[in-house]
Design an enzyme around this catalytic site. Sequence first.
Site, PDB file in Angstrom:
ATOM      1  N   LYS A 124       0.265   3.341  -2.931  1.00 35.07           N
ATOM      2  CA  LYS A 124      -0.909   4.235  -3.039  1.00 35.07           C
ATOM      3  C   LYS A 124      -0.479   5.710  -3.000  1.00 35.07           C
ATOM      4  O   LYS A 124      -1.180   6.579  -3.521  1.00 35.07           O
ATOM      5  CB  LYS A 124      -1.908   3.931  -1.920  1.00 35.07           C
ATOM      6  N   VAL A 142       1.221  -3.738   3.743  1.00 33.34           N
ATOM      7  CA  VAL A 142       1.205  -5.036   4.424  1.00 33.34           C
ATOM      8  C   VAL A 142       2.447  -5.893   4.135  1.00 33.34           C
ATOM      9  O   VAL A 142       2.582  -6.974   4.689  1.00 33.34           O
ATOM     10  CB  VAL A 142      -0.081  -5.865   4.143  1.00 33.34           C
ATOM     11  N   TYR A 162      -4.083  -2.475 -10.198  1.00 25.16           N
ATOM     12  CA  TYR A 162      -3.888  -2.133  -8.773  1.00 25.16           C
ATOM     13  C   TYR A 162      -2.943  -3.146  -8.109  1.00 25.16           C
ATOM     14  O   TYR A 162      -2.022  -2.763  -7.361  1.00 25.16           O
ATOM     15  CB  TYR A 162      -5.257  -2.104  -8.083  1.00 25.16           C
ATOM     16  N   TYR A 197      -4.669   3.783   7.841  1.00 27.13           N
ATOM     17  CA  TYR A 197      -6.036   3.248   7.961  1.00 27.13           C
ATOM     18  C   TYR A 197      -6.637   3.660   9.302  1.00 27.13           C
ATOM     19  O   TYR A 197      -6.572   4.825   9.670  1.00 27.13           O
ATOM     20  CB  TYR A 197      -6.049   1.713   7.773  1.00 27.13           C
ATOM     21  N   SER A 243       0.799  -1.241   0.000  1.00 26.26           N
ATOM     22  CA  SER A 243       0.000   0.000   0.000  1.00 26.26           C
ATOM     23  C   SER A 243       0.826   1.282   0.000  1.00 26.26           C
ATOM     24  O   SER A 243       0.252   2.362  -0.161  1.00 26.26           O
ATOM     25  CB  SER A 243      -0.955   0.028   1.188  1.00 26.26           C
TER      26      SER A 243
HETATM   27  N1  GLN Z   1      -2.366  -5.386  -1.968  1.00 23.64           N
HETATM   28  C1  GLN Z   1      -2.882  -5.243  -0.637  1.00 23.64           C
HETATM   29  C2  GLN Z   1      -4.390  -5.348  -0.634  1.00 23.64           C
HETATM   30  O1  GLN Z   1      -5.009  -4.823  -1.474  1.00 23.64           O
HETATM   31  C3  GLN Z   1      -2.426  -3.953  -0.055  1.00 23.64           C
HETATM   32  C4  GLN Z   1      -2.957  -3.715   1.348  1.00 23.64           C
HETATM   33  C5  GLN Z   1      -2.025  -2.958   2.241  1.00 23.64           C
HETATM   34  O2  GLN Z   1      -0.820  -2.889   2.044  1.00 23.64           O
HETATM   35  N2  GLN Z   1      -2.575  -2.447   3.306  1.00 23.64           N
HETATM   36  O3  GLN Z   1      -4.985  -5.957   0.199  1.00 23.64           O
END
Ligand code: GLN
Length: 308
Positions: A71, A262, A193, A244, A68
């Site tokens: 992002k 993650v 994505y 988050y 993430s």
């Molecule tokens: N690719 C992961 C997902 O979409 C990314 C989530 C994350 O890093 N929080 O679940």
Amino acid sequence: MTNSKTDYNKLLSGIVQELKPYFGQGQQADYIPELANVDPNKFGISLAFLDGRTFTYGDSEERFSIQSISKVFTTAAAFGLIGKKLWERVDIEPSGTPFNSLLQLEQEQGIPRNPFINAGALVVTDVLMSNLNDPYADMLNFVRELSGCSSIEYNQVVVDSELDTAYRNAALAYYLKSFGNLDNHPIEVLKLYIHYCSIEMSCTELAQAFHLFARRNRLDCNIPDLTPSQLKRLNALMQTCGFYDESGEFSFLVGLPGKSGVGGGIAAVYPDFYSVAVWSPRLNEKGNSILGMKALELLTSKSGLSIF
Ligand code: GLN
């Protein structure tokens, strides 16, 4: 302001000593099966001042799945490409919900709370798909350009592993489409994505790439121009939404704009002074790296270098 007399090498090794009681806590993400194959005991940190001084510790040069953290790069690119029209399709408020929550999307009629939760990142990905000539190559080149490292790649094994189990993200993509908030096919958006999430970078490469947000100078590059005002806003989003439903906690403990993934990475910036990236795959229940958060809390507390 950055104290040139401080021995940052010593500071980093002191931080690692203090982290020892937390070693072994938490688990790697295993809902993406390939991420569970990473050695959970890896730890790296790279602190990169804007004046060029860089200090590292541990596995700072080993690449990992940025997940993430991507992002931030995709939101930056989409914001540069379509400007504030982006905020008609994705909001700028903290979500207070897990990164893959479906509930809020129903309540808010298909407008994701912010670009750093999965629903928001899928909308951002849709924007990139519609506005870039080659959304796969162009984003990779953007990240390569920012980090100064042309060998950065997608990891196809991680892509396949996530695609195999992407039930929730597929649900989010179809749901967004049902509200009319995706222009492209949900599966095509999902695939792109997941590629963005699979990008692999080291702490040092990430810290370098995040100099963009620490410096906040206009960026002229092959994707968009990003203005200082836009970069300021991206930092504000990282500050309020980067972790988050733990964004308040990170802000409280660390006091820097940042973003987690993650894969166990966290990248953060102290505008005008430095960027820092840390990697440790064991996560807490919110999906954020336990040692990563703790290391950054110690870094800003011991050095006094945070925005608050
Ligand atoms: N690719 C992961 C997902 O979409 C990314 C989530 C994350 O890093 N929080 O679940």
